[in-house]
Design an enzyme around this catalytic site. Structure first.
Site, PDB file in Angstrom:
ATOM      1  N   HIS A 260      24.640  15.386 -29.356  1.00 19.19           N
ATOM      2  CA  HIS A 260      24.689  16.532 -28.007  1.00 19.19           C
ATOM      3  C   HIS A 260      24.189  16.161 -27.038  1.00 19.19           C
ATOM      4  O   HIS A 260      25.543  17.324 -25.957  1.00 19.19           O
ATOM      5  CB  HIS A 260      22.734  17.089 -28.559  1.00 19.19           C
ATOM      6  CG  HIS A 260      23.218  18.591 -27.578  1.00 19.19           C
ATOM      7  ND1 HIS A 260      22.648  19.623 -28.092  1.00 19.19           N
ATOM      8  CD2 HIS A 260      22.297  18.133 -26.541  1.00 19.19           C
ATOM      9  CE1 HIS A 260      21.771  20.691 -27.212  1.00 19.19           C
ATOM     10  NE2 HIS A 260      21.750  19.730 -26.284  1.00 19.19           N
ATOM     11  N   GLU A 261      24.649  14.943 -26.844  1.00 19.78           N
ATOM     12  CA  GLU A 261      24.345  15.118 -25.335  1.00 19.78           C
ATOM     13  C   GLU A 261      25.859  14.132 -24.651  1.00 19.78           C
ATOM     14  O   GLU A 261      26.109  14.451 -24.001  1.00 19.78           O
ATOM     15  CB  GLU A 261      23.621  13.649 -24.562  1.00 19.78           C
ATOM     16  CG  GLU A 261      21.972  13.634 -24.809  1.00 19.78           C
ATOM     17  CD  GLU A 261      20.663  15.458 -24.065  1.00 19.78           C
ATOM     18  OE1 GLU A 261      22.118  15.330 -23.130  1.00 19.78           O
ATOM     19  OE2 GLU A 261      20.116  16.205 -24.356  1.00 19.78           O
TER      20      GLU A 261
ATOM     21  N   HIS B 212      27.979  17.094 -24.595  1.00 21.98           N
ATOM     22  CA  HIS B 212      27.973  17.575 -22.754  1.00 21.98           C
ATOM     23  C   HIS B 212      28.739  16.903 -22.416  1.00 21.98           C
ATOM     24  O   HIS B 212      29.564  17.689 -21.289  1.00 21.98           O
ATOM     25  CB  HIS B 212      26.196  17.496 -22.208  1.00 21.98           C
ATOM     26  CG  HIS B 212      25.283  18.548 -22.580  1.00 21.98           C
ATOM     27  ND1 HIS B 212      25.798  19.928 -22.740  1.00 21.98           N
ATOM     28  CD2 HIS B 212      24.164  18.423 -22.963  1.00 21.98           C
ATOM     29  CE1 HIS B 212      24.664  20.582 -22.902  1.00 21.98           C
ATOM     30  NE2 HIS B 212      23.255  19.927 -23.363  1.00 21.98           N
TER      31      HIS B 212
ATOM     32  N   HIS C 285      25.763  24.642 -23.307  1.00 20.99           N
ATOM     33  CA  HIS C 285      24.889  25.043 -24.438  1.00 20.99           C
ATOM     34  C   HIS C 285      25.803  26.149 -24.591  1.00 20.99           C
ATOM     35  O   HIS C 285      25.931  26.902 -24.787  1.00 20.99           O
ATOM     36  CB  HIS C 285      23.727  25.628 -24.279  1.00 20.99           C
ATOM     37  CG  HIS C 285      23.184  24.135 -23.921  1.00 20.99           C
ATOM     38  ND1 HIS C 285      22.258  23.895 -22.900  1.00 20.99           N
ATOM     39  CD2 HIS C 285      22.838  23.097 -24.412  1.00 20.99           C
ATOM     40  CE1 HIS C 285      21.518  22.954 -22.374  1.00 20.99           C
ATOM     41  NE2 HIS C 285      22.012  22.265 -23.885  1.00 20.99           N
TER      42      HIS C 285
HETATM   43 ZN   LIG Z   1      21.462  20.108 -24.108  1.00 21.83          ZN
END
Ligand SMILES: [Zn+2]
Length: 275
Positions: A166-167, A170, A176
């Protein structure tokens, strides 16, 4: 609601021409929860940054005030290549292997490539282990960028494989899922259950600034909040409006749509470079 955010900015760094970053100090409440995570808690939602875990540049932050923030081409890593450096002194061998595996997982699914920091290239992601919670800068912004992963036992907190991925997503330039422009067609935000002062985490981005890259809204995205994100009473803050078997906030693996969108953002299909 923005006033509070401005007051809380405690560090804004700028050196060697790198963009200055909006880094917030995490709250004592979040720090305490991060030390005692409960089932269903997502460490990245408790990390005290914008929307929980996104470290924005001044420019990206101010764009939000104009309801105008998102993923121009300039935020993509040139030649699909992301340079990284891991602060190994903070991590065990097992944690370093998880970080490397997260990068390899994205590589296997796309044409994005992660390479150790190149002295000839000033732009890279530094993976820190000394912050509170997990967070990341968003997209390619130049200079030394960050992914922060508070060291946890493997498969917990910031060291769930899905949270590390997830990071990194980004860092590739994604925000999101539930902030996308058409989310109100797919989820209902239960404002009365949201902790006062954290409503800004549920802002929308405008359609000309964010893209779903031709895919439908994805409840199962690894970039979706959990259904109780920023809840003050453990009641749901995000409720799906359409039938779905997906679990919002899953951190097991990238969804098919997550993978598709990474490939679209980095033009992998055109390059025929997916493996
Ligand atoms: Zn996030």
């Amino acid at each position: 609601m923005f006033t509070l955010l401005i007051i809380l900015v405690v560090v804004s760094t700028s050196c060697n021409g790198a963009p200055s970053l909006r880094i917030f100090e995490n709250s004592p409440e979040n720090v305490a929860r991060l030390q005692n995570l409960q089932p269903g808690d997502l460490a990245e939602e408790l990390s005290g940054q914008f929307e929980g875990d996104m470290i924005l540049t001044d420019e990206q932050y101010l764009e939000l005030f104009r309801r105008n923030g998102m993923i121009a081409n300039k935020y993509r890593w040139p030649e699909n290549t992301v340079y990284y450096e891991i602060e190994e002194e903070y991590f065990t061998e097992g944690q370093i292997n998880y970080i490397l595996t997260a990068m390899r997982t994205i590589e296997r699914a796309s044409c994005v490539r992660f390479r150790p920091r190149d002295p000839n290239n000033p732009d890279y992601i530094r993976v820190h282990g000394d912050g509170s919670g997990c967070s990341a800068t968003v997209g390619h912004i130049g200079g030394s960028q960050s992914i922060k992963l508070q060291p946890y036992e493997l498969d917990q907190g910031c060291f769930r494989m899905g949270s590390i991925i997830h990071e990194f997503i980004h860092a590739l330039g994604f925000r999101h899922m539930q902030s996308t422009y058409n989310r109100d067609e797919y989820v209902q935000i239960e404002w009365e259950n949201i902790q006062p002062g954290t409503e800004h985490n549920f802002l929308l981005y405008e359609a000309d600034k964010v893209s779903n890259f031709g895919t439908e809204y994805d409840y199962g995205s690894i970039m979706h909040y959990s259904s109780t994100a920023f809840s003050i009473n453990k009641q749901k803050t995000i409720v799906p409006l359409k039938p779905t078997k997906e679990t919002m906030g899953q951190r097991v693996a990238m969804s098919e749509k997550d993978i598709f969108k990474i490939n679209r953002m980095y033009n992998c299909f055109l390059k025929g470079a997916t493996t």
